[in-house]
Design a protein around this motif. Sequence first.
Motif: not given
Length: 206
Positions: A79, A138-140, A59-60, A63-64
């Motif tokens: 998202d 995750t996203y990041n 998920s943007k 992000p974590n």
Amino acid sequence: MHSLFILSVMLSTAVAAPFGLVAKRPLDDRDWTRSKRDGCPAYLTEGQYEFPHYMTQVSKSEPNLAFGPQYNGIFTPNDVSTVFSFDIPESRANDTCTLQFIFPRQEQLKTSSYAYEGTGTFVFTGYNPGNCPGPQTTYNNQPGNGPFPQFPPIHMEPGYAYTIDVGPCSVGAGTCVAGMTSTNDTYFSYFQDKDSCPIGIYTSYS
Ligand SMILES: *[C@@H]1O[C@H](CO)[C@@H](O)[C@H](O)[C@H]1NC(C)=O
Ligand SMILES: *[C@@H]1O[C@H](CO)[C@@H](O)[C@H](O)[C@H]1NC(C)=O
């Protein structure tokens, strides 16, 4: 001559790169040609395909957040994206791998249901072969993008099977081939399923 050259460049690019729409075929209510069971719009040849070994979301806006293993593909505009990973055995090194998204119409499915609302613009991004997503993804911290440029968005709506890529399995043989699918305009949630009628993303061998 000029347009023929451009066409051939486009075709060879589509075959060489890991993601990008190669073909789209309409799904009839029954796929008679390869039918073993009755009444499915598409079939996967037993022993000749991979189900995603791992699926998760990123998920943007969070992000974590690590979503962990998931069985649904879930997409929201700009998202939530779905990450999928296929294990390609070493023994498939000389095969051709076809990545496809099977997307029957709701009334063609026996048991599974899905939610789809929007214009249907999707983008596939390929990670570096061997960079496999997992419970920590995750996203990041998602796996790095592969050596290929991101492909133009494709339109996916119910009633079709989309061939997203055809290429040598050697790219990922002995490890994973993974990627992310995003959208900027569509809410879509489906249960990745092969037990009734197949729906979702698969890698097939030939
Ligand atoms: C792939 O083909 C090469 C060359 O013919 C051969 O040496 C190798 O054993 C094959 N690999 C597999 C996994 O079949
Ligand atoms: C989504 O992306 C496509 C392709 O880049 C673009 O044409 C379209 O306008 C975008 N839609 C929205 C709602 O931003």
